[in-house]
Design a protein around this motif. Structure first.
Motif: not given
Length: 338
Positions: A93-94, A97-98, A114, A119, A122-123, A126-127, A157, A160
């Motif tokens: 997930a990281t 998001h990265d 992504r 995007n 992907s987000v 990840g969630d 988080a 980030e």
């Protein structure tokens, strides 16, 4: 799995995590089955996006740390497999998001999710993986393990956001950079190593030893990644060499080269990082300046320092095959630069 490690007498020996892989092979087979099961969904895009990254050849080092550290203290239940899978989902997930935050195009040698799905997908995937990770943690029934991993998720988080706030800031200090990588990378290594002895009901000293080991291993791992971006290969990195430079990331080699440079050199760094003038010629010049000021060598030196702290953290523990394998991981991580 091995890489070449140079040692002082001129001989070459292989730094390998083969023992770790062998010791955790049976449990990792169960982890991999659980990964495929828990990444599934009736929403077609979720397994597509998740499996794109999950199946792309990562070493799965973090879940192996969880499995080995649980074995090390005689754990014989099922919880370590679920916690190891949770750790891998948190890591995946990281990464998803990265790549959005960093606008990355490549991950482990192929296009990032992504770039294929966008995007938003992907987000959100990840969630989804984070949600599945927490469900498995709850299934294990250890409030302490849940606390450790949920705290790590929060710290990651924060890291980030810290990195985002410091983006392109060449006045970032070394201490500030360490705070970012401690949160972004080392926190999950630390949690992955600590939850093993927690569910094995090991002593507080044993838990603290594995927590310190994981934290310092994670710092060493990230610093070597920082160095490899300017002195490695795409195969070593799983992404394009120079991506950190092209993305304007202020990593330790940049911080050291900027601080040690002349006024003219600092002007170059400001143009490259702050104004995003990062062509191939600029990358070549950046590597030259880092070499001149010892920035890459000193980044590796700092990684070795944290590696030694990780080694010392394990020193008082009883000798076991797992302890030996975890020590090998330190050498493996650092020897990637040789």
């Amino acid at each position: 799995m091995g890489v070449v490690l140079n040692i002082e007498n001129g001989k070459r020996e292989v730094a390998s995590i083969k023992d770790l892989i062998d010791l955790t092979a049976a449990d990792m087979a169960r982890v991999n089955e659980l990964i495929l099961s828990k990444a599934g969904s009736d929403v077609e895009m979720i397994p597509e996006v998740a499996n794109h990254l999950i199946s792309s050849g990562g070493k799965r080092l973090r879940p192996m740390l969880t499995l080995a550290s649980a074995q090390m203290f005689g754990y014989s239940g099922e919880g370590h497999v679920k916690l190891a899978t949770s750790v891998e989902f948190m890591h995946t997930a990281t990464l998803l998001h990265d790549d959005v935050v960093d606008e990355s195009g490549m991950r482990r040698g192929k296009k990032t999710a992504r770039m294929i799905w966008g995007n938003q997908a992907s987000v959100l995937v990840g969630d989804f993986l984070l949600g599945q990770a927490f469900r498995m943690m709850v299934d294990v029934g250890s409030l302490e393990a849940l606390d450790i991993l949920s705290s790590a998720a929060s710290i990651i988080a924060e890291g980030e956001v810290m990195q985002l706030a410091a983006a392109k800031n060449l006045e970032t200090t070394e201490d500030e950079h360490f705070a970012v990588i401690k949160a972004k990378t080392a926190a999950l290594f630390s949690a992955a190593a600590e939850v093993g002895p927690v569910i094995a009901q090991a002593t507080r000293n044993d838990r603290a030893a594995l927590r310190s080991y994981g934290m310092n291993l994670g710092l060493a791992f990230q610093l070597i990644d920082d160095a490899l971006d300017y002195g490695g290969t795409s195969k070593d990195l799983g992404k394009n060499v120079g991506d950190d430079f092209r993305e304007g990331k202020v990593t330790l080699p940049v911080i050291l080269a900027y601080r040690r440079g002349t006024k003219a050199e600092r002007t170059f760094w400001k143009r490259a990082i702050e104004d995003n003038v990062t062509d191939d010629a600029g990358l070549e010049k950046a590597i030259g300046l880092m070499t001149r000021h010892g920035a890459i060598a000193d980044t590796i030196g700092r990684a070795r320092h944290f590696g030694e702290i990780a080694r010392d953290a394990l020193a008082p523990l009883e000798a076991t095959p797992q302890k030996s394998a975890l020590i090998d991981v330190i050498d493996f991580c650092i020897s990637r630069v040789n």
